[in-house]
Design a protein around this motif. Structure first.
Motif, short mmCIF file in Angstrom:
data_model
loop_
_atom_site.label_atom_id
_atom_site.label_comp_id
_atom_site.label_asym_id
_atom_site.label_seq_id
_atom_site.Cartn_x
_atom_site.Cartn_y
_atom_site.Cartn_z
N SER A 1 65.96 119.07 2.45
CA SER A 1 65.77 117.64 2.62
C SER A 1 66.05 116.94 1.29
O SER A 1 66.19 117.57 0.25
N GLY A 2 66.15 115.62 1.37
CA GLY A 2 66.27 114.83 0.15
C GLY A 2 67.68 114.53 -0.30
O GLY A 2 67.86 113.78 -1.27
N LEU B 1 71.30 111.56 -3.47
CA LEU B 1 69.88 111.63 -3.20
C LEU B 1 69.58 110.62 -2.09
O LEU B 1 70.07 109.50 -2.11
N SER B 2 68.77 111.04 -1.12
CA SER B 2 68.53 110.19 0.06
C SER B 2 67.99 108.82 -0.33
O SER B 2 68.39 107.80 0.24
N LYS B 3 67.13 108.77 -1.34
CA LYS B 3 66.53 107.48 -1.70
C LYS B 3 67.49 106.58 -2.47
O LYS B 3 67.20 105.40 -2.66
N TYR B 4 68.61 107.14 -2.91
CA TYR B 4 69.58 106.34 -3.65
C TYR B 4 70.92 106.28 -2.93
O TYR B 4 71.95 106.04 -3.54
N ARG B 5 70.91 106.47 -1.64
CA ARG B 5 72.15 106.43 -0.86
C ARG B 5 72.72 105.01 -0.91
O ARG B 5 71.98 104.03 -0.95
N GLN C 1 67.10 118.81 -5.50
CA GLN C 1 68.02 117.78 -5.01
C GLN C 1 68.92 117.26 -6.12
O GLN C 1 70.13 117.11 -5.92
#
Length: 339
Positions: free
Chosen positions: A221-222, A250-254, A110
């Motif tokens: 994903s991710g 990155l999905s967690k830092y969108r 990712q």
């Protein structure tokens, strides 16, 4: 090619994280060599260290290789006089990589994909934009197609070194111009974009001839693509009028906040501003109930009287108000030489 963001990243993550990540990408594992290579000073974020082109090629190859380690080799095979392969160094290297399993992952797929997305912008709209047409090819049926490319240019102090390092899903190439002795200059305004960039583009075009269209593989994903305000990098609002850009995160830092540059800077006006503040509402009902303020002239102080040139007005109660003529009023003057 903005230096300030690089310094901010270094300041945010700290020297240890920056040095460990850079060393892993470049293939520097010896602690003493790491200490000598990376000075713990902020200019490190701008590239003040000395690195060979082959190490730079390795680092960028990891981005293209979904975050997996790439080990450069100078000799692929050795043959005897009859053309029989007696040593296959490339095959042996591939076997070693397979045996390492997950340990070959230098960065996550990712992170590699996000970094590749950033570097693709350099070829699309950045300092390598003039080389983008060299990745457009024509097949045997006359149909045009594009091979994805990414890269970065670099120019050192006093125009001493000119770099371009870039990659496709097929190849990574590092181009460097400079002198053996430090301190010499390539010439005023001789940059990575103007000197190394065209050479990189010409070489990459030649080695990709005949290869089919190919894009960088996207992780399952991710990662997520989000269109954001090109000025703030935050989520778009109806008042963002300085362009938009779609970026991979990155999905967690969108990004999770709406643009504060345009909303907070007073550029967001009207019903759109009310919507963002109070949520959805009936615009027709709101417009019907809005009333404009009225001005009561009776509460104004009486204007000064003038001997010449007055205009008489009458308010709604019948009182007369006299205003001076503009032509008879004295206006201040501005002398830039004395003020």
């Amino acid at each position: 090619s903005m230096n300030v963001p690089s310094l901010k990243v270094l300041d945010a993550i700290g020297f240890d994280a920056a040095i460990n990540r850079s060393a892993a990408l470049l293939g520097i594992t010896d602690p003493e060599q790491k200490r000598r290579t990376f000075p713990r000073v902020y200019p490190m974020a701008l590239g003040v260290i000395s690195i060979s082109p082959v190490r730079m090629a390795r680092a960028f190859s990891i981005f293209a290789n979904e975050g997996r380690e790439v080990t450069p080799i100078a000799i692929r095979t050795v043959e005897d006089r009859n053309g029989r392969v007696i040593i296959d160094l490339e095959r042996d290297q591939r076997q070693k990589e397979r045996q390492r399993g997950s340990a070959i992952q230098v960065i996550s797929p990712q992170t590699a994909f996000v970094m590749t997305g950033l570097l693709k912008k350099t070829v699309q709209i950045g300092t390598l934009g003039g080389q983008a047409h060299k990745f457009v090819f024509t097949d045997e049926n006359g149909k045009r197609y594009y091979i994805a490319a990414a890269g970065k240019t670099g120019t050192t102090q006093n125009w001493s070194d000119a770099w371009t390092v870039g990659f496709t899903p097929y190849y990574t190439t590092a181009i460097w111009f400079g002198f053996d002795k430090p301190g010499n200059s390539l010439g005023l305004n001789t940059t990575g974009a103007t000197l190394a960039g065209p050479v990189w583009g010409d070489f990459m075009r030649e080695v990709h001839k005949g290869l089919p269209a190919k894009e960088f593989r996207r992780p399952e994903s991710g990662v997520v693509d989000i269109t954001v305000c090109s000025r703030s990098g935050q989520l778009l609002t109806s008042s963002c009028n300085q362009g938009a850009v779609t970026l991979t995160f990155l999905s967690k830092y969108r990004p999770g906040e709406y643009c504060t540059y345009h909303r907070g800077g007073g550029m967001n006006t009207g019903l759109d501003s009310l919507r963002e503040t109070f949520g959805s509402f009936d615009t027709r009902e709101t417009a019907t109930n809005l009333k404009l303020p009225t001005l009561d002239l009776d509460i104004l102080d009486a204007p000064p009287t003038q001997d010449t040139g007055t205009t008489t007005l009458q308010n709604e109660t019948g009182n007369e108000i006299k205003l001076p003529q503009l032509d008879d009023m004295e206006l201040p003057t501005y002398n830039p030489l004395t003020e």
